[in-house]
Design a protein around this motif. Structure first.
Motif, PDB file in Angstrom:
ATOM      1  N   TYR A 188       0.833  -1.202   0.000  1.00  0.00           N
ATOM      2  CA  TYR A 188       0.000   0.000   0.000  1.00  0.00           C
ATOM      3  C   TYR A 188       0.868   1.252   0.000  1.00  0.00           C
ATOM      4  O   TYR A 188       0.569   2.233  -0.665  1.00  0.00           O
ATOM      5  CB  TYR A 188      -0.924   0.023   1.217  1.00  0.00           C
ATOM      6  CG  TYR A 188      -2.132  -0.868   1.089  1.00  0.00           C
ATOM      7  CD1 TYR A 188      -3.145  -0.552   0.196  1.00  0.00           C
ATOM      8  CD2 TYR A 188      -2.253  -2.018   1.845  1.00  0.00           C
ATOM      9  CE1 TYR A 188      -4.252  -1.362   0.065  1.00  0.00           C
ATOM     10  CE2 TYR A 188      -3.362  -2.844   1.721  1.00  0.00           C
ATOM     11  CZ  TYR A 188      -4.360  -2.507   0.827  1.00  0.00           C
ATOM     12  OH  TYR A 188      -5.445  -3.312   0.696  1.00  0.00           O
ATOM     13  N   ALA A 189       1.956   1.207   0.770  1.00  0.00           N
ATOM     14  CA  ALA A 189       2.835   2.373   0.855  1.00  0.00           C
ATOM     15  C   ALA A 189       3.393   2.723  -0.518  1.00  0.00           C
ATOM     16  O   ALA A 189       3.417   3.884  -0.923  1.00  0.00           O
ATOM     17  CB  ALA A 189       3.973   2.102   1.835  1.00  0.00           C
ATOM     18  N   SER A 246       0.797   4.306  -2.597  1.00  0.00           N
ATOM     19  CA  SER A 246       0.332   5.598  -2.121  1.00  0.00           C
ATOM     20  C   SER A 246       1.362   6.691  -2.380  1.00  0.00           C
ATOM     21  O   SER A 246       1.019   7.818  -2.723  1.00  0.00           O
ATOM     22  CB  SER A 246       0.025   5.476  -0.631  1.00  0.00           C
ATOM     23  OG  SER A 246      -0.127   6.726  -0.039  1.00  0.00           O
ATOM     24  N   ASN A 247       2.629   6.381  -2.203  1.00  0.00           N
ATOM     25  CA  ASN A 247       3.674   7.399  -2.338  1.00  0.00           C
ATOM     26  C   ASN A 247       5.008   6.668  -2.450  1.00  0.00           C
ATOM     27  O   ASN A 247       5.652   6.360  -1.457  1.00  0.00           O
ATOM     28  CB  ASN A 247       3.635   8.314  -1.112  1.00  0.00           C
ATOM     29  CG  ASN A 247       4.761   9.320  -1.075  1.00  0.00           C
ATOM     30  OD1 ASN A 247       5.608   9.365  -1.962  1.00  0.00           O
ATOM     31  ND2 ASN A 247       4.778  10.135  -0.046  1.00  0.00           N
ATOM     32  N   GLY A 283      -2.578   2.475  -3.921  1.00  0.00           N
ATOM     33  CA  GLY A 283      -2.550   3.110  -2.616  1.00  0.00           C
ATOM     34  C   GLY A 283      -3.710   2.751  -1.706  1.00  0.00           C
ATOM     35  O   GLY A 283      -3.619   2.917  -0.505  1.00  0.00           O
ATOM     36  N   SER A 284      -4.817   2.293  -2.253  1.00  0.00           N
ATOM     37  CA  SER A 284      -5.921   1.878  -1.386  1.00  0.00           C
ATOM     38  C   SER A 284      -6.718   0.779  -2.073  1.00  0.00           C
ATOM     39  O   SER A 284      -6.440   0.416  -3.196  1.00  0.00           O
ATOM     40  CB  SER A 284      -6.808   3.079  -1.035  1.00  0.00           C
ATOM     41  OG  SER A 284      -7.354   3.631  -2.204  1.00  0.00           O
ATOM     42  N   LEU A 294      -8.545   8.518  -4.028  1.00  0.00           N
ATOM     43  CA  LEU A 294      -7.249   8.986  -3.568  1.00  0.00           C
ATOM     44  C   LEU A 294      -7.394  10.414  -3.085  1.00  0.00           C
ATOM     45  O   LEU A 294      -7.329  11.351  -3.850  1.00  0.00           O
ATOM     46  CB  LEU A 294      -6.232   8.901  -4.696  1.00  0.00           C
ATOM     47  CG  LEU A 294      -4.790   9.005  -4.236  1.00  0.00           C
ATOM     48  CD1 LEU A 294      -4.361   7.698  -3.610  1.00  0.00           C
ATOM     49  CD2 LEU A 294      -3.889   9.344  -5.394  1.00  0.00           C
ATOM     50  N   PHE A 327       2.320   9.797   3.767  1.00  0.00           N
ATOM     51  CA  PHE A 327       1.301   9.134   2.969  1.00  0.00           C
ATOM     52  C   PHE A 327      -0.004   9.853   3.275  1.00  0.00           C
ATOM     53  O   PHE A 327      -0.642   9.585   4.284  1.00  0.00           O
ATOM     54  CB  PHE A 327       1.240   7.652   3.321  1.00  0.00           C
ATOM     55  CG  PHE A 327       2.548   6.960   3.070  1.00  0.00           C
ATOM     56  CD1 PHE A 327       2.856   6.469   1.820  1.00  0.00           C
ATOM     57  CD2 PHE A 327       3.499   6.849   4.078  1.00  0.00           C
ATOM     58  CE1 PHE A 327       4.070   5.860   1.572  1.00  0.00           C
ATOM     59  CE2 PHE A 327       4.720   6.243   3.849  1.00  0.00           C
ATOM     60  CZ  PHE A 327       5.002   5.755   2.583  1.00  0.00           C
ATOM     61  N   TRP A 386      -3.356   8.260   4.172  1.00  0.00           N
ATOM     62  CA  TRP A 386      -3.307   7.304   5.288  1.00  0.00           C
ATOM     63  C   TRP A 386      -3.553   8.009   6.608  1.00  0.00           C
ATOM     64  O   TRP A 386      -3.184   9.163   6.774  1.00  0.00           O
ATOM     65  CB  TRP A 386      -1.918   6.668   5.366  1.00  0.00           C
ATOM     66  CG  TRP A 386      -1.693   5.551   4.441  1.00  0.00           C
ATOM     67  CD1 TRP A 386      -2.491   5.188   3.395  1.00  0.00           C
ATOM     68  CD2 TRP A 386      -0.572   4.667   4.443  1.00  0.00           C
ATOM     69  NE1 TRP A 386      -1.917   4.118   2.756  1.00  0.00           N
ATOM     70  CE2 TRP A 386      -0.756   3.785   3.369  1.00  0.00           C
ATOM     71  CE3 TRP A 386       0.551   4.540   5.250  1.00  0.00           C
ATOM     72  CZ2 TRP A 386       0.160   2.781   3.076  1.00  0.00           C
ATOM     73  CZ3 TRP A 386       1.457   3.551   4.964  1.00  0.00           C
ATOM     74  CH2 TRP A 386       1.257   2.670   3.895  1.00  0.00           C
TER      75      TRP A 386
END
Ligand SMILES: Nc1ncnc2c1ncn2[C@@H]1O[C@H](COP(=O)(O)OP(=O)(O)OP(=O)(O)O)[C@@H](O)[C@H]1O
Ligand SMILES: [Mg+2]
Lengths: 322, 513
Positions: free
Chosen positions: A194-195, A198-199, A266-267, A316, B366, B369
């Motif tokens: 996921y990390a 996400s970025n 990311g999700s 997002l 993030f 998150w």
């Protein structure tokens, strides 16, 4: 701090769930709609069985790739693994007997690993890479099979009925779904994937070996596709398919995106894909029962994909450079 | 609180503005303030005090829950979006990075206003370039209209952003319409001293035909360059100062912002570096041509070494090399007796105990998150079960709560998504994960950008504690004070070479603090 007086009628747990998984609303909506429109044909045991059968197909195809989509890449190789795997089973059958089914698993893992390594090291966009691989596998399948579907006998036990009206493949898929969800939600691997989605730069700065985990994502995808294809091989007829059907490729993607996993990653993930697969199947069975022409159904599926991509892309948050 | 402003004098005035997020977070509570013609109005306050929210309401990013807006004494509705705000003369330079690096300067300047330069549905780029050059000249921005944004130094990028804000007002409200009101949300955060001075000299020139709202956490620059200042705390307006009428001491402003006395952390710091521990990291003749040459030093256990130098001296490149983001060409880097490969990426460095805090929240965090996950991402091994590698969500939450409490992060809960935090609180989350991780060697690259004066002391305290427990640090910063607070030794770098190594006292004398 002031707390606004919220709606007391609906428990907060349900509100939270619906907020996180808005596709549930769509699921309920299509279900209710078709139940009212076609009460006897839609609400029949036969139809439920068909829905379950299609759901299993979609889920087993989509489980692996939905892990990759979380990292922001795309893996289209699943159909290829299923097709080439089938032909390899047919080829190996005389030598390996029933063990030949495991060839699909090996092919899946090897393919995933290979894609991962190429993608991470050569920085080729995964979409193009996996699409080319899919076409290659398709060609190879047709060549090895001599252009005809080949029937392989001996694996009927995989789908032998256990519980009436419940396809056995569905029972098989339950532990697979659990394993995928577990990896993504409860382990370090999942968190890191996921990390990355996400970025990616943030993940690198946090000391995550991004290349390694990307390779792992594709390998996991191959693994799940491999396991799934072993079941699907029998579930979808016990013969080696040689025709690449667009629907087989597109529907799992619809399931992933409809479930709410944005293609930029990311999700989302496997737990959403199940919901997406279920919603899509219910929707598809509904329109299938309707008097709509098959072309119109095709059109509707296309529109559904567009809408769900648009909606899930907004998942997002945080991109607030207003 | 009454503002002594004559109606005809005020250009823009807000009255009784309140704003609540999601029914829980009271971001603004009955705020009234105003900007007059040709002045710079400072807005200060702690992280999460509501500064950015107030400004975003002025440009129509958020609607207020309550309140009134007056423009030149006339009551007007709040703008619905930034374009409408620009029509009324208000424009903003956001706190979070708003530059698009791969655009050329003139493209960036007219972004969103291209319709003014379309003839027969063709974009008149020549005209755009000419106009851009004229604007840059008029506003004293020294750069080429056809350069790419990423080629410009940070201060010039900021200036171009400000020019863009002024330009959007002119384009939207008619060429010589109203005096533009430009909102600058922490523009000086990422700038170094020199760049700051440059920005201010330009701002003072621009003041002749514009008014500014200016947000900053750097008290001296607020005192020096603003005409008046409003202090926000917990969404309320707690103080107003007019510098033309009274002189305000730095301590008074500090007290107004934080609501308590300065702990004087800065001055009562004890003498450090009495007994040095074992060597943790050694650099030997590290060289990367064009960036730095022959960098050699030892970093002891529990020691903090600062790398100080002007912009372009190579200090950032050195710390990034140690972090594994850049590689070096010659020399050695030895950590705990093991040589590190020049190209070993951050995850290899982390395995040998080097953690890197880049200070750039936008890169590290993030955003989609919650806080919990942002903290646990580098602390996975602490929250995995003993027998099975399964995340213990309870331990994860406790860990995050500890950090939120320790760094006083302003948030409704640890499950709040990071994008909704204020700028400074985002920064605290980023640094918090490393505080929890406690790597043997912590690299700090401008750790306190955008963090308010009170919270900065909290962070210095936490870092000092970490040092006492034996963690070594390397610091790069734009704030000389930071070096004198944290460092035991300061290496002065210029043109990519270490010129001198100073103790904290000598350093203070040299830079004059
Ligand atoms: N979009 C949002 N959703 C929910 N809460 C928000 C949102 N934007 C801001 N907040 C909350 O509103 C409060 C005020 O935030 P704001 O960004 O205005 O602070 P600030 O004064 O600019 O702080 P800083 O100095 O750290 O930038 C904070 O508690 C923040 O968490
Ligand atoms: Mg702010």
């Amino acid at each position: 701090m002031k707390r606004s007086s919220g709606n007391r009628l609906i428990p907060p747990v349900i509100i939270r769930t619906l907020k996180n998984q808005p596709v549930i609303i769509a699921l309920i909506a299509v279900f209710v709609m078709f139940s009212i429109l076609y009460p006897d044909r839609f609400l029949s045991l036969l139809n439920f069985k068909t829905i379950l059968r299609q759901f299993v197909t979609l889920t087993l195809f989509a489980m692996g790739p939905s892990i990759v989509v979380v990292t922001g890449s795309l893996d289209l190789s699943y159909v290829g693994i299923w097709m080439l795997g089938g032909v390899l089973v047919w080829l190996c059958m005389p030598v390996l007997g029933l063990f030949s089914i495991l060839v699909i698993l090996l092919l899946g893992v090897a393919t995933g690993f290979l894609i991962g390594v190429i993608q991470a090291k050569a920085k080729i966009p995964s979409f193009i890479l996996t699409l080319s691989l899919l076409v290659t596998y398709w060609g190879l399948t047709a060549k090895l099979a001599g252009g005809y579907p080949r029937i392989v006998r001996g694996f009927e036990f995989i789908t032998a009925p256990l519980i009436p009206y419940i396809p056995t493949a569905f029972l098989w898929s339950i532990p697979i779904i659990f394993a995928a969800v577990f990896i993504m939600k409860y382990t370090r691997i999942g968190t890191y994937l996921y990390a990355i989605g996400s970025n990616e730069e943030g993940a690198r700065l946090a000391g995550i070996n991004v290349d390694k985990y990307k390779i792992l994502a594709f390998t996991l995808s191959g693994l799940f596709t491999g396991i799934g294809s072993m079941i699907l091989f029998q579930h979808l007829g016990g013969s080696t398919p040689v025709e690449l059907k667009l629907n087989t490729l597109v529907w799992p993607l619809v399931a992933i995106v409809l479930g709410g996993t944005p293609l930029m990653g990311g999700s989302g993930g496997p737990q959403r894909t199940i919901l997406g697969a279920l919603t899509f199947t219910v929707f598809y069975r509904g329109v299938y029962l309707s008097p709509l022409h098959p072309y119109s159904i095709q059109l509707l599926v296309g529109l559904l994909l567009i809408v769900s991509i648009t909606v899930s892309a907004r998942g997002l948050k945080g991109v607030t450079i207003t | 609180m009454r503002m002594g402003i004559a109606m005809d004098d005020s250009l823009l005035e807000v009255k009784g503005v309140s704003k609540t997020f999601g029914g829980v977070v009271r971001a603004l509570d009955d705020i009234s303030l105003a900007a007059r013609r040709n002045e710079i109005v400072g807005v200060v306050g702690e992280n999460g005090a509501g500064k950015s929210t107030l400004m975003k309401i002025l440009v129509g990013v958020y609607p207020p829950d309550k309140g009134e807006l007056y423009h030149k004494g006339e009551k007007v509705p709040f703008p619905k979006d930034p374009k409408e705000a620009a029509k009324r003369g208000i424009s903003i330079v956001y706190q979070e990075k708003g530059v698009i690096p791969w655009l050329k300067v003139y493209q960036f300047l007219f972004l969103g206003h291209e319709d003014k330069y379309v003839k027969f549905s063709i974009l008149q780029t020549d005209k755009m370039k000419k106009h851009a050059a004229a604007i840059l000249e008029e506003l004293h921005v020294k750069c080429d209209a056809e350069a790419f944004m990423y080629e410009l130094p940070l201060s010039t990028q900021k200036m171009v952003e400000i020019a863009r804000a002024i330009l959007s007002v002119r384009l939207e409200s008619g060429e010589d319409g109203t005096t533009p009101i430009i909102i600058l949300d922490e523009p000086t955060g990422p700038l170094n001293d020199e760049e700051r001075r440059e920005l201010f000299s330009d701002l003072l020139k621009m003041k002749k035909n514009a008014s500014f709202f200016f947000i900053s956490h750097i008290i001296p620059e607020v005192r020096e360059f603003t005409d008046r200042v409003h202090v926000l705390r917990d969404g309320k307006l707690v103080a107003n100062y007019d510098f033309s009428e009274e002189k305000i001491a730095e301590e008074d402003l500090f007290r107004a912002i934080v609501g308590r006395e300065s702990s004087e952390y800065i001055s009562k710091q004890e003498v450090k570096g009495v007994d040095r521990g074992a060597v943790g990291l050694t650099a030997k003749n590290m060289t990367k041509k064009g960036h730095y040459y022959d960098i050699s030093f030892d970093l002891h256990k529990g020691e903090c070494v600062g790398i100080f130098g002007p912009a372009g001296s190579g200090k950032s490149q050195i710390i990034r090399t140690i972090a594994g983001i850049m590689s070096f060409e010659r020399g050695e880097l030895i950590v705990k007796g093991h040589k590190l490969k020049a190209s070993a990426p951050p995850h290899v460095r982390l395995r040998s105990g080097i953690g890197y805090f880049s200070g750039e929240t936008g890169k590290e965090l993030f955003f989609n998150w919650p806080i919990v996950k942002n903290i646990s991402i580098v602390n996975m091994q602490k929250i995995l079960g003993k027998f099975m590698p399964v995340i213990n969500f309870n331990a994860e939450r406790k860990m995050a709560q500890r950090i939120v409490h320790r760094l006083r992060i302003r948030t409704p809960s640890v499950n709040t998504d990071c994008y909704s935090l204020s700028g400074g609180n985002k920064q605290k989350v980023s640094v918090g994960k490393w505080v929890e991780r406690k790597p043997d060697i912590l690299l700090l690259d401008d750790p306190t950008i955008g963090i308010d004066v009170g919270a900065r002391e909290d962070i210095y305290e936490v870092l000092s504690e970490m040092k006492k427990s034996g963690i070594s640090m390397i610091l790069v910063s734009d704030d000389p004070k930071e070096y004198s607070i944290l460092c035991d030794r300061i290496m002065f770098v210029m043109d990519g070479r270490i010129q001198n190594v100073l103790g904290p006292d000598e350093f203070r004398k040299v830079v004059g603090i």
